[in-house]
Scaffold this motif. Structure first.
Motif, PDB file in Angstrom:
ATOM      1  N   PHE A 183       7.879   5.201  -9.946  1.00  0.00           N
ATOM      2  CA  PHE A 183       8.799   6.139  -9.305  1.00  0.00           C
ATOM      3  C   PHE A 183       8.346   6.450  -7.879  1.00  0.00           C
ATOM      4  N   LEU A 184       7.056   6.732  -7.715  1.00  0.00           N
ATOM      5  CA  LEU A 184       6.534   7.020  -6.375  1.00  0.00           C
ATOM      6  C   LEU A 184       6.653   5.803  -5.467  1.00  0.00           C
ATOM      7  N   LEU A 185       6.481   4.637  -6.057  1.00  0.00           N
ATOM      8  CA  LEU A 185       6.599   3.409  -5.286  1.00  0.00           C
ATOM      9  C   LEU A 185       8.016   3.255  -4.728  1.00  0.00           C
ATOM     10  N   LEU A 186       9.015   3.453  -5.576  1.00  0.00           N
ATOM     11  CA  LEU A 186      10.411   3.371  -5.129  1.00  0.00           C
ATOM     12  C   LEU A 186      10.714   4.385  -4.031  1.00  0.00           C
ATOM     13  N   LEU A 187      10.189   5.574  -4.205  1.00  0.00           N
ATOM     14  CA  LEU A 187      10.440   6.653  -3.248  1.00  0.00           C
ATOM     15  C   LEU A 187       9.920   6.283  -1.858  1.00  0.00           C
ATOM     16  N   LEU A 188       8.778   5.625  -1.826  1.00  0.00           N
ATOM     17  CA  LEU A 188       8.136   5.307  -0.550  1.00  0.00           C
ATOM     18  C   LEU A 188       8.603   3.984   0.046  1.00  0.00           C
TER      19      LEU A 188
ATOM     20  N   TYR B  84       0.807  -1.223   0.000  1.00  0.00           N
ATOM     21  CA  TYR B  84       0.000   0.000   0.000  1.00  0.00           C
ATOM     22  C   TYR B  84       0.840   1.272   0.000  1.00  0.00           C
ATOM     23  N   ALA B  85       2.162   1.145  -0.188  1.00  0.00           N
ATOM     24  CA  ALA B  85       3.059   2.286  -0.039  1.00  0.00           C
ATOM     25  C   ALA B  85       2.911   3.337  -1.127  1.00  0.00           C
ATOM     26  N   ASP B  86       2.212   3.016  -2.191  1.00  0.00           N
ATOM     27  CA  ASP B  86       2.122   3.953  -3.323  1.00  0.00           C
ATOM     28  C   ASP B  86       1.196   5.124  -3.066  1.00  0.00           C
ATOM     29  N   ILE B  87       0.617   5.199  -1.846  1.00  0.00           N
ATOM     30  CA  ILE B  87      -0.367   6.225  -1.452  1.00  0.00           C
ATOM     31  C   ILE B  87      -1.456   6.424  -2.507  1.00  0.00           C
ATOM     32  N   GLY B  88      -1.879   5.338  -3.095  1.00  0.00           N
ATOM     33  CA  GLY B  88      -3.005   5.383  -4.012  1.00  0.00           C
ATOM     34  C   GLY B  88      -2.650   5.586  -5.465  1.00  0.00           C
ATOM     35  N   PHE B  89      -1.400   5.971  -5.764  1.00  0.00           N
ATOM     36  CA  PHE B  89      -1.039   6.274  -7.145  1.00  0.00           C
ATOM     37  C   PHE B  89      -0.892   5.010  -7.999  1.00  0.00           C
ATOM     38  N   LEU B  90      -0.712   3.856  -7.376  1.00  0.00           N
ATOM     39  CA  LEU B  90      -0.598   2.623  -8.159  1.00  0.00           C
ATOM     40  C   LEU B  90      -1.956   2.234  -8.745  1.00  0.00           C
ATOM     41  N   SER B  91      -2.990   2.219  -7.901  1.00  0.00           N
ATOM     42  CA  SER B  91      -4.329   1.900  -8.409  1.00  0.00           C
ATOM     43  C   SER B  91      -4.817   2.978  -9.363  1.00  0.00           C
ATOM     44  N   SER B  92      -4.521   4.247  -9.027  1.00  0.00           N
ATOM     45  CA  SER B  92      -4.872   5.349  -9.925  1.00  0.00           C
ATOM     46  C   SER B  92      -4.141   5.208 -11.253  1.00  0.00           C
TER      47      SER B  92
END
Length: 513
Positions: A90-95, A56-64
């Motif tokens: 990219f956001l996933l890696l960051l988190l 769930y680390a993508d803060i919603g951007f993965l499903s979006s």
């Protein structure tokens, strides 16, 4: 964009059914081996629970990102599709970075989250935390790359073939690791993690060859891009709010129990919780192809098709939920004893409550896909705010009288409240009550007859259950046969559905000719 055909769905379901079989083998082979030492099993399940962050680390951007990438694919804009994927990754890696740092820290001092450990058990927990912190992020990242490339094309059967092969290796490896009284948790977990990483790398090679996916463009696209942030932020943040809510009322059970009750209680609760997650995977398998097709309809503005598909899915799954839940609840005592032995009898009531809570998914699951596909932010935020409050408040009221069981009861209450929100949200496109009426009479007949006679049948056929893999498999196959037969009878009791199924099959086979 390639045409999505019935053949795509059939391939997906064929390989997903085989995936279920591998998951089934994992339940009947791996869990009995791991559960032989209750305290160590509790440590293992507690530590693994931290890996939820990576989901769930993508803060919603993965499903979006998957929704909007799917829409661009449906429009034929493959460059935008890949760039949206790169931005999401990219956001996933960051988190992932803060998670890895925290896990490495816990590997040096597991006592921060697990009290009262012996030095030996502390070393085991530390080793698990180290693997989770250093290798698991790599595994999850590669899995997300594969998912993005295949899910939106409804071709995830390509990776499922590889996953099933490696899962079978993982499952039967327990006979190598856990033998002669040995319990090498760290070595086993390291092995299965490395195997998963290798499987994802192999899947990427196959994807490159089969669908000609542009991984070079993907690598260049793994960066922040404001236009995709602006496009996806509203859905991402609403999805993230819902995700946080979901984590609170669904995923944290074992962490709460480990912190407030103890490791043995974690092991007892983990039996029902493990089976609950297995069932959730079954439902994900069923719904996943439809969720991607809904995104394609959304990208083309076909709202009527979205409503029609959701109504039809609901009509066919309500009887399945009722049959599956009732059969499992009535067979819970024998199932648990066959599975992990009579030292886990306290798990039975928890198992029953958790399974019973899934019946509300017949409404809440289709509704959740509708809310995301059609960007119904009001209902997404309503669920995100209300459900965790209900969960925490329910535990607060019940914990003194029910103890650990209060968490399972709270989960049931949350599921019921979630279904009420879902009904409110989907009334604008179809009526669940009208759909239920179509199967109400056969469902009532099934429930009454099963409740009266099924427990007696189990007691006659399966006398004095004891922990045994062969007996467990026989019992699960028996339950499976009852579920399939009962569901089939309910479905074909309607003349309209018999005609519908016949027309679909005739149309498919004529097309194949």
């Amino acid at each position: 964009m390639e045409l999505i055909t019935v053949n795509n769905y059939l391939k997906i379901y064929l390989w997903r059914v085989l995936s279920v079989v591998s998951g089934f083998l994992s339940l009947v082979i791996v869990i009995p081996h791991l559960s032989t030492q209750q305290e160590l099993f509790g440590i293992y399940t507690f530590c693994i629970t931290f890996s939820l962050y990576l989901s769930y680390a993508d803060i919603g951007f993965l499903s979006s990102g998957q929704k909007f990438a799917g829409e661009e694919y449906a429009k034929g804009n493959q460059v935008d599709e890949v760039e949206i994927t790169g931005f999401s990754l990219f956001l996933l890696l960051l988190l992932f970075l803060p998670f890895s740092i925290f896990m490495v820290y816990l590997s040096g001092d597991p006592g921060v989250v697990l009290k009262g450990l012996s030095q030996e058990n502390s070393d085991i927990a530390g080793g698990l935390f180290l693997i989770i912190g250093l290798l698991l992020p790599i595994q999850v990242f590669l899995q997300r790359v594969v998912e993005f490339a295949l899910l939106i094309r409804l071709k995830d059967y390509i990776s499922l073939k590889i996953d099933i092969t490696f899962n079978l290796i993982k499952i039967f490896s327990v006979y190598f690791f856990f033998k002669d009284g040995n319990y090498p948790l760290i070595e086993y977990y390291l092995f299965i993690t490395l195997l998963s990483i290798f499987g994802s790398l192999l899947a990427i090679i196959v994807i490159k060859r089969v669908i000609k996916y542009d991984f070079y463009l993907l690598l260049k696209s793994i960066r922040f891009k404001d236009k995709y942030y602006q496009k996806g932020k509203h859905l991402a943040f609403s999805s993230f709010a819902l995700t946080l809510s979901f984590i609170v009322y669904y995923e944290l059970d074992l962490l709460i129990i480990g912190r407030w009750f103890g490791i043995q209680e974690v092991a007892i609760y983990a039996i029902g919780f493990t089976f609950l997650n297995f069932m959730r995977n079954l439902w994900n398998i069923l719904y996943s192809p439809f969720s991607q097709q809904l995104n394609h309809f959304s990208g083309k503005g076909l709202i009527d098709k979205i409503a029609s598909m959701l109504a039809k899915i609901t009509e066919y799954t309500i009887p399945l939920y009722v049959v599956l839940v009732l059969v499992l609840v009535l067979g819970a005592e024998q199932l648990v004893v066959f599975w992990v032995g009579d030292k886990y009898t306290e798990s039975i009531i928890i198992f029953q409550i958790l399974i019973l809570s899934t019946i509300f998914g017949a409404i809440s699951r289709p509704a959740s896909y509708y809310f995301i596909t059609c960007l119904k932010y009001k209902y997404i935020y309503a669920q995100a705010i209300i459900l965790p409050i209900v969960f925490v408040f329910s535990i607060f009221l019940l914990i003194d009288n029910l103890g650990m069981t209060s968490i399972a009861v709270a989960k049931f209450i949350v599921a019921a409240v979630s279904s009420l929100i879902a009904i409110k949200g989907i009334l604008s496109i179809f009526s669940p009550a009208k759909i239920l009426k179509k199967t109400l009479v056969p469902i009532i007949i099934f429930v009454v007859l099963t409740y009266i006679y099924f427990p007696n049948v189990i007691e006659v056929v399966f006398i004095e259950p004891q922990k045994d893999v062969v007996s467990l498999v026989r019992f699960l196959l028996f339950l499976f046969a009852v579920i399939i037969l009962s569901y089939t009878l309910i479905i074909v009791s309607s003349k309209a559905r018999r005609h519908e199924i016949r027309s679909a099959l005739v149309g498919y086979f004529n097309k194949e000719k």
